[in-house]
Scaffold this motif. Structure first.
Motif, PDB file in Angstrom:
ATOM      1  N   GLY A 288       0.841  -1.254   0.154  1.00 14.13           N
ATOM      2  CA  GLY A 288      -0.091   0.005   0.025  1.00 14.13           C
ATOM      3  C   GLY A 288       0.780   1.337   0.083  1.00 14.13           C
ATOM      4  N   ALA A 289       0.047   2.301  -0.351  1.00 21.49           N
ATOM      5  CA  ALA A 289       0.806   3.628  -0.397  1.00 21.49           C
ATOM      6  C   ALA A 289       1.521   3.943   0.954  1.00 21.49           C
ATOM      7  N   CYS A 290       0.840   3.824   1.987  1.00 23.53           N
ATOM      8  CA  CYS A 290       1.051   4.465   3.185  1.00 23.53           C
ATOM      9  C   CYS A 290       2.261   3.768   3.602  1.00 23.53           C
ATOM     10  N   ALA A 291       2.525   2.512   3.671  1.00 23.75           N
ATOM     11  CA  ALA A 291       3.484   1.804   4.079  1.00 23.75           C
ATOM     12  C   ALA A 291       4.906   2.196   3.179  1.00 23.75           C
ATOM     13  N   SER A 292       4.580   2.196   1.968  1.00 24.74           N
ATOM     14  CA  SER A 292       5.713   2.552   1.058  1.00 24.74           C
ATOM     15  C   SER A 292       6.264   3.831   1.061  1.00 24.74           C
ATOM     16  N   THR A 293       5.388   4.943   1.219  1.00 24.33           N
ATOM     17  CA  THR A 293       5.675   6.251   1.080  1.00 24.33           C
ATOM     18  C   THR A 293       5.327   7.133   2.218  1.00 24.33           C
TER      19      THR A 293
ATOM     20  N   MET B 235      -0.848   9.703   1.997  1.00 20.19           N
ATOM     21  CA  MET B 235      -1.744  10.810   2.148  1.00 20.19           C
ATOM     22  C   MET B 235      -1.245  11.582   3.437  1.00 20.19           C
ATOM     23  N   PHE B 236      -0.647  10.617   4.308  1.00 22.92           N
ATOM     24  CA  PHE B 236      -0.509  11.131   5.796  1.00 22.92           C
ATOM     25  C   PHE B 236       1.102  11.786   5.864  1.00 22.92           C
ATOM     26  N   ASP B 237       1.190  12.842   5.203  1.00 26.18           N
ATOM     27  CA  ASP B 237       2.585  13.572   5.303  1.00 26.18           C
ATOM     28  C   ASP B 237       2.409  14.476   6.514  1.00 26.18           C
ATOM     29  N   ASN B 238       2.445  14.023   7.552  1.00 23.57           N
ATOM     30  CA  ASN B 238       2.366  14.893   8.756  1.00 23.57           C
ATOM     31  C   ASN B 238       3.434  14.344   9.975  1.00 23.57           C
ATOM     32  N   TYR B 239       3.262  14.902  11.054  1.00 24.99           N
ATOM     33  CA  TYR B 239       4.217  14.846  12.132  1.00 24.99           C
ATOM     34  C   TYR B 239       4.356  13.422  12.667  1.00 24.99           C
TER      35      TYR B 239
ATOM     36  N   PRO C 197      11.740  21.045  -1.855  1.00 24.00           N
ATOM     37  CA  PRO C 197      11.145  21.783  -3.017  1.00 24.00           C
ATOM     38  C   PRO C 197      10.056  21.116  -3.564  1.00 24.00           C
ATOM     39  N   PHE C 198       9.778  19.925  -3.447  1.00 27.94           N
ATOM     40  CA  PHE C 198       8.628  19.387  -4.142  1.00 27.94           C
ATOM     41  C   PHE C 198       7.270  19.257  -3.264  1.00 27.94           C
ATOM     42  N   GLY C 199       7.484  19.722  -1.950  1.00 29.11           N
ATOM     43  CA  GLY C 199       6.448  19.920  -1.205  1.00 29.11           C
ATOM     44  C   GLY C 199       5.479  18.732  -0.943  1.00 29.11           C
ATOM     45  N   ASN C 200       4.225  19.108  -0.553  1.00 28.25           N
ATOM     46  CA  ASN C 200       3.269  18.064  -0.535  1.00 28.25           C
ATOM     47  C   ASN C 200       1.979  18.466  -0.665  1.00 28.25           C
ATOM     48  N   SER C 201       0.941  17.558  -0.036  1.00 26.38           N
ATOM     49  CA  SER C 201      -0.256  18.075  -0.780  1.00 26.38           C
ATOM     50  C   SER C 201      -0.849  19.441  -0.153  1.00 26.38           C
TER      51      SER C 201
END
Lengths: 208, 225
Positions: A112-117, A120-124, A196-200
């Motif tokens: 899944g996306a969360c375990a790999s990267t 969507m949970f680009d948070n603390y 520089p790529f930022g997030n959502s």
């Protein structure tokens, strides 16, 4: 590489210039065949991906066809760590401990996306990819991946297992990252490159 | 409130077409105003739910009365949380959700704590045992200290978390430290150092352990890896 493609690659090819003889390669083939078809997964399910994993193990998709019918809830008896779901920082030392408790040979699937990267949970609170904690063999994309996707990832892992060689000692080394290596990128540089790529929520890349 | 047991005697139904403002208030609000007077700052009814603003110094007395008075009997504390508004002038609100199971009543109690001062308020642990973890979570996320709580420490974030209180408005979404520093701190934590065997075992079962084992556990001997 499709599901039906790699029939020719199941055998370990014999290279005359290598030091391994016919017996060694045949033995590799036998061992790899046994390992690839009896991978015991250690399900590390933390979120909705675990639901898909349960569906994969249930009768419709029937993970047992691939020799994985035995979920190993003890890391001591597991071969594959399947990390299904997001991993918060609080869980990071625990999943690393579980990985260290698993005996060699061992593999890891990041499902899944969360375990790999981090997804969507680009948070603390969430680890941005479990490959920052433990080595990963196969990444299965999706949010969550369909059972077919996970099965494809498992088939890829089986192909990887079937192509391993006992003479190759490097695959079994448990390495801490070596700062003197040419390939080593210090985490601060990774942060600097990724910024520089930022997030959502912080789209620095678009200049806004 | 409209679903009270005294409404019609029939089965309570969920009302539809509730207006934003102007619904009748929970009768407990009027009783509170008569009983506590100036401590009740104001009463609002929003979407049919009554919100009572209480002075922070008297929250404990008000909720104690709501729990113990036979005409109120708010016997279930379902949530403790807080709200911070983006405007720095607006105070932080601590919110308690009370439910009266005998009377089928719901009451939301709020109390405003000015920013800039220490965020402290009385704990309700001696009234509701459920306040224990709810107040710990509120402390963990907002940094509000509950006076009289027996064990006020973080509950969701790990014990050695150093970055502050994540749900405060001044907290950056990705945290204060870089990713690598966050990961380094997370991996440096030792989960087994934080939870004693007593805490992990059931308290009653702990008393039944052999004396020799209890001695060893009380000295902090680790039983895991």
């Amino acid at each position: 590489m499709g599901l039906s493609g790699p029939t020719e690659r199941r055998t370990v090819s014999y290279a005359p210039e290598s030091q391994e003889g016919w017996v060694a390669t045949r033995l590799d083939f036998l061992v790899n065949w046994a390992r690839a078809n009896s991978l015991w997964p250690m399900p590390f399910g933390t979120a909705c991906c675990a639901i898909e994993f349960m569906a994969t193990a249930a009768s419709d998709f029937d993970l047992a066809r691939f020799g994985m019918e035995r979920m190993s809830y003890s890391p001591r008896q597991a071969d594959v760590l399947i990390c299904a779901g997001r991993v918060p920082f609080k869980l990071a030392p625990i999943i690393r401990r579980i990985w260290q408790q698993m005996p060699q040979p061992k593999w890891c699937i990041s499902m899944g996306a969360c375990a790999s990267t981090g997804g969507m949970f680009d948070n603390y609170a969430v680890v941005q990819g479990i490959d920052t904690i433990i080595p990963v063999d196969v990444y299965v994309p999706g949010c969550p991946p369909r059972p077919e996707g996970l099965l494809y990832g498992i088939r890829m892992l089986q192909e990887k297992v079937k192509n391993e060689r006992a003479a190759d000692k490097g695959t079994r080394d448990e390495m801490e990252p070596d700062p003197t290596s040419q390939l080593y990128i210090p985490p601060s540089v990774i942060d600097e490159l990724g910024e520089p790529f930022g997030n959502s929520v912080n789209q620095t890349r678009s200049g806004l | 409130m409209r679903t009270g047991a005294s409404a019609s005697g029939g089965e309570p139904t969920t009302q539809k077409n509730i207006s934003h403002r102007g619904e009748p208030a929970n009768p407990s609000a009027q009783a509170l105003q008569q009983k506590f007077g100036g401590s009740i700052k104001r009463v609002e009814v929003i979407w049919g739910e009554t919100v009572v603003y209480v002075d922070p110094s008297s929250v404990h007395d008000v909720i104690r009365w709501l729990k113990d008075d036979p005409s109120q009997r708010y016997d279930f504390l379902s949530d403790v949380t807080a709200v911070e508004y983006r405007d720095p002038e607006v105070p932080i609100e601590v919110v308690w959700h009370l439910r009266s199971l005998p009377f089928r009543q719901f009451l939301r109690v709020k109390s405003q704590l000015a920013k800039g001062k220490p965020l402290e308020i009385d704990s309700l642990y001696d009234i509701y045992r459920s306040a224990d973890w709810l107040e710990r979570e509120c402390y963990d996320m907002f940094g509000i200290r509950f006076r009289g709580h027996p064990d006020l420490r973080r509950i969701l974030m790990w014990e050695s978390y150093r970055e502050g209180f994540p749900l405060r408005k001044d907290f950056p979404l990705r945290g204060r430290f870089s990713r690598s520093e966050q990961l380094r701190q997370a991996l440096a934590q030792n989960p087994e150092a934080r939870y004693s065997m007593e805490e992990l075992s059931i308290a009653d079962a702990y008393a039944e352990l052999p004396q020799e084992m209890r001695d060893r556990l009380s000295k902090g001997e680790r039983t895991g890896e």
